[in-house]
Every structure is written in C-alpha cells, then in structure tokens.
Write a protein that holds these residues in place. Structure first.
Motif, short mmCIF file in Angstrom:
data_model
loop_
_atom_site.label_atom_id
_atom_site.label_comp_id
_atom_site.label_asym_id
_atom_site.label_seq_id
_atom_site.Cartn_x
_atom_site.Cartn_y
_atom_site.Cartn_z
N THR A 232 89.83 21.92 37.91
CA THR A 232 88.77 22.94 37.90
C THR A 232 87.63 22.55 38.84
O THR A 232 87.09 23.38 39.57
CB THR A 232 88.22 23.13 36.48
OG1 THR A 232 89.30 23.44 35.59
CG2 THR A 232 87.20 24.27 36.43
N PHE A 233 87.30 21.25 38.83
CA PHE A 233 86.26 20.76 39.74
C PHE A 233 86.67 20.96 41.20
O PHE A 233 85.86 21.39 42.04
CB PHE A 233 85.99 19.28 39.47
CG PHE A 233 85.14 18.61 40.51
CD1 PHE A 233 83.81 18.98 40.70
CD2 PHE A 233 85.68 17.63 41.33
CE1 PHE A 233 83.03 18.36 41.67
CE2 PHE A 233 84.90 17.01 42.30
CZ PHE A 233 83.57 17.39 42.48
N ILE A 234 87.94 20.65 41.54
CA ILE A 234 88.42 20.83 42.91
C ILE A 234 88.34 22.29 43.33
O ILE A 234 87.93 22.62 44.45
CB ILE A 234 89.87 20.31 43.05
CG1 ILE A 234 89.91 18.78 42.97
CG2 ILE A 234 90.48 20.75 44.37
CD1 ILE A 234 91.29 18.20 43.06
N CYS A 235 88.72 23.20 42.43
CA CYS A 235 88.64 24.63 42.74
C CYS A 235 87.19 25.06 43.02
O CYS A 235 86.93 25.88 43.91
CB CYS A 235 89.22 25.45 41.59
SG CYS A 235 91.02 25.28 41.41
N SER B 43 78.88 14.92 45.45
CA SER B 43 80.21 15.46 45.12
C SER B 43 81.25 14.36 45.17
O SER B 43 82.17 14.30 44.34
CB SER B 43 80.59 16.58 46.09
OG SER B 43 79.79 17.72 45.88
N PHE B 44 81.13 13.45 46.14
CA PHE B 44 82.02 12.29 46.19
C PHE B 44 81.80 11.39 44.99
O PHE B 44 82.75 10.90 44.37
CB PHE B 44 81.78 11.51 47.48
CG PHE B 44 82.39 12.12 48.70
CD1 PHE B 44 83.76 12.11 48.88
CD2 PHE B 44 81.60 12.71 49.66
CE1 PHE B 44 84.33 12.67 50.01
CE2 PHE B 44 82.16 13.27 50.80
CZ PHE B 44 83.53 13.26 50.97
N ASN B 45 80.54 11.15 44.65
CA ASN B 45 80.23 10.31 43.49
C ASN B 45 80.80 10.90 42.21
O ASN B 45 81.27 10.18 41.32
CB ASN B 45 78.72 10.14 43.34
CG ASN B 45 78.18 9.05 44.25
OD1 ASN B 45 78.91 8.19 44.70
ND2 ASN B 45 76.90 9.11 44.53
N PHE B 46 80.75 12.22 42.09
CA PHE B 46 81.28 12.89 40.91
C PHE B 46 82.79 12.66 40.82
O PHE B 46 83.33 12.44 39.74
CB PHE B 46 80.96 14.38 40.97
CG PHE B 46 81.06 15.08 39.63
CD1 PHE B 46 80.68 14.45 38.46
CD2 PHE B 46 81.51 16.38 39.56
CE1 PHE B 46 80.75 15.09 37.23
CE2 PHE B 46 81.58 17.04 38.34
CZ PHE B 46 81.21 16.40 37.17
N THR B 47 83.46 12.69 41.97
CA THR B 47 84.90 12.45 42.00
C THR B 47 85.23 11.06 41.46
O THR B 47 86.23 10.88 40.74
CB THR B 47 85.43 12.59 43.44
OG1 THR B 47 85.09 13.88 43.95
CG2 THR B 47 86.95 12.42 43.49
#
Length: 421
Positions: A243-246, A348-352
């Motif tokens: 869902t995050f990727i979408c 966004s990278f950190n969230f990943t």
C-alpha cells in the motif's frame, strides 16, 4: 540550551565509532545538498535546457531518463549488494563514478554550448542519465550502511540537522550559482555551476571511506532469478508495504510539478533568467527550514504522519501555481514545494527502512524504487509532450488527482514503528 540538550542525547546514543559514523553520514548528506544547489535538477538544469531549446519535451526527457536511471537498477544492484558483508568500499568507488559525469557535464557545456545546442542537449541527457544510473546502483548500499551505523532514534535528527546546515550553505551555493549565471556569458556560466557542484560532492564523499561498518547478518549471494522471486513474495505478502509503494507511485505526480516548475515560470509567467535562477535560492531556503522540522517530526510523530502533511502542502502549492500570473508571487508556492521536497526525498527512503528486517533492507529499498521507476519516468516523459500540446495547467490538474489518491493510500498505511502486528 536546546542545542546542548540535543548534543548530550546524541552522545549518550553513540559510541566513539558511532560518532565518527554519524559525522561521516552527516557530512555526506550535507555535501549532497550543497553540491546539488549548483546544478539543481529542479531549477538550474531546466533553466539550462530551456536556454538551448524552447521544446518542453527535453525537460521531460531528461527528468524521465534521470528518474528511471536512479530507480530501475536498484533491484538488480540490491540482489548483488545483499550478498556483501561490507558495503563501504562498493559505496565509495561507485560514488566516485557517480560524480565524474558532473565534471564531464561542465566540460561538455564549455565545449559545445556556444555552437552545438542539439549536440549538447543529447550529451546532457546521456551524461546526466549515467550520473543517476550510478546513483541508483549505489542507493541500496547507502541505505543499508545507514541502517547499520546510524540508530533509528537519531536518524531523523541527523538528516534534519544536516539538512538545515546544508540548506544554509545551499542558499549561499544557489546565490553563487545565480551570480555565475547572471555575471558570466553562456556557456561558461553553467559550466562553472557544474564544476563547483562536482568539487563539493567529491570532497564530502571522502569521510565515508573511513567509517566503521559492522558486517551484515547474511553474506550469501542470491542469484538474480531467485532474488526477483523473493522480492515478488515480499510485494505479494506484505500488504502494508504494498500500500505504501502504491502511494509512492501516485506521489510521482510531485516530481512532474517540481520538474516543470521553472519551465512554467519561464513559459507561462515570462520570468527572466535571473529571476528564475533565484528560485534555486528559494528552494534552498525551504530545505533549510524543512529538513530540521521534518527530522524532528519523523522522530517524534513518525514518517507516515509527515508524508500526509506534505501531500496536503503540495496540493495547496499546485493550486496556487495554477492561479499565479506574476513571478514575484511564484516564490510563495516555490517555498511550499521546497519545504515538501526534503520530506518526500529522504524521509520516504527512511520510511522504507522501517518496514524491513535488517537482512532484507536492500530488497525493500530496491523493490520500492523498481516499482516506482517505470511509472514515474513515463509520467515525466508524457507530461513533457502533453505540456507542449495542451498546456501546463491541465497536466498539473491531473497531478492533483494523483496526489489526492496518494493521500488516501497513505491514510491506510500502518506506521511500522507503532504497528503491533
């Protein structure tokens, strides 16, 4: 008083080795911001491209190739990198390769800028594509290293504080770049911008070669086919991450708005080269304020909360852009967009990183990048074509729809930092 408290909390969280690692990562990110302020893909490069051609397609093409060059190779690179117990040397030497095209850009502009604009446009597209391709190959290694050597509890503040300091120096860099563009004749002015940016990026990479990196938990190399199968399993089974990727795919609309922002100011509002170059300074000012703010929010409230705010800010900024007819008022949405940019880019990278176990870190970061790559690149390329056909405002209106969908998807994402299962 607050600074002393921050330093004490940082010292208590880090050992001597940890402090050097922290400072090396800090300095590297600081240098990235300052170096890029001299040839910003958001302002300087679009301005340079529009100087060579009135066709907006070239802005979209360079942005699209840069995007796919950065995102697409990450999955393949991660399949190899994941098998390395240590990534430091790989990161450093690929980092050298990543920076050399910027020097080649400076030389190419100086050699071809006066008499061969078409050749220079093709060369710019290829060379900047190579730069972002090397950056994409290096990205999984970088975030794997950061996840190992910088604790989660201080990671947001590291990027925030480095972003604030880098932002301050980026303002000086942006103003110096504007002075280059204003004071020197074309193409020497843009050549100076790229050469200075290259020097800063190279200098601030050096400390990363001397970091202490603990070995990764797994050092068995996985074949590409098996790695792709494992990646598909992650995408299929991790609903929350999917869902995050979408949502990230839909946030690609933000890259369209940012990439064509300077071109919009030139074509629709009629801004001069000097006034548009000042947008670079405004972007740097927004990052100076935004990086420490978002770093604090990331550590205290979580990155999901922060991304939702930034989606809202971008929607407001885009609506303002579509109504503005004076270059003076364009600086207002520019500040809002730059404020959001530092959130979308690094956080966004950190969230990943927070979705993945340590041994799966490269897989998660590369999976995110590889899903985003084709969509973002095609969106940028098609937007460049459509802007020449139907205009900026209709393309921006479509981007608003995508950003609204991104917000709805992010709302459904469970923050892994607080998820219980």
């Amino acid at each position: 008083m607050q600074l002393k408290k921050f330093v004490k909390s940082l010292e208590s969280s880090l050992s001597n080795r940890g402090r050097f690692n922290y400072l090396a990562c800090f300095f590297n990110f600081f240098g990235f911001l300052v170096g890029y302020s001299f040839f910003s893909p958001l302002t300087v490069i679009p301005l340079f491209v529009k100087h060579l051609s009135e066709n907006t397609f070239w802005v979209g093409l360079i942005s699209a190739i840069s995007s796919i060059g950065f995102f697409l190779p990450q999955l393949i690179a991660a399949s190899w990198i994941q098998g390395m117990p240590f990534k430091r040397q790989y990161f450093f030497f690929v980092g050298i390769i990543e920076r050399l095209p910027i020097l080649l850009m400076a030389l190419s502009i100086f050699l071809f800028g006066q008499n061969n604009p078409l050749i220079l446009l093709v060369v710019t597209t290829i060379i900047f594509g190579v730069h972002t391709l090397a950056m994409g190959c290096n990205s999984p290694a970088y975030f794997d290293i950061v996840s190992k050597i910088v604790p989660t509890t201080v990671r947001g503040r590291m990027y925030g504080l480095a972003g604030a300091l880098g932002g301050l120096f980026s303002i000086l860099g942006a103003e110096l770049a504007r002075l280059y563009i204003k004071s020197f004749v074309f193409p020497f002015n843009f050549s100076l911008c790229f050469a200075t940016g290259f020097s800063v990026l190279l200098l601030t990479l050096i400390p990363m070669f001397f970091i202490y990196e603990p070995p990764s938990p797994s050092n068995q190399t996985t074949g590409l086919r098996q790695y792709l199968e494992e990646t598909w399993i992650v995408f299929r089974t991790d609903h929350n991450f999917r869902t995050f990727i979408c949502s990230q795919v839909c946030i690609s609309a933000f890259s369209v708005i940012v990439s064509f922002f300077t071109a919009y100011g030139r074509d629709e509002i009629g801004g001069s080269t000097s006034s548009l170059a000042r947008l670079n300074t405004v972007f740097a000012m927004g990052a100076t304020v935004g990086n420490p703010f978002w770093g604090y929010v990331a550590d205290k409230r979580g990155i999901r909360y922060m991304l939702l705010i930034c989606v809202g800010l971008t929607i407001v900024a885009t609506l303002l852009v579509m109504q503005i007819t004076s270059i003076s008022f364009l600086y207002i949405p520019c500040m809002l967009i730059s404020f959001a940019t530092c959130c979308f880019d690094i956080q966004s990278f950190n969230f990943t990183l927070e979705f993945a176990n340590t041994d799966k870190m490269p897989t998660y970061t590369a999976l995110r990048a590889s899903v985003i790559a084709p969509f973002r690149s095609m969106l940028l390329l098609i937007s460049g074509l459509f802007i020449d056909w139907i205009g900026y405002r209709i393309v921006f209106a479509f981007c608003l729809i995508l950003l609204f969908i991104a917000g709805l998807l992010l709302w459904q994402v469970k923050d892994p930092r607080y998820a219980t299962g």
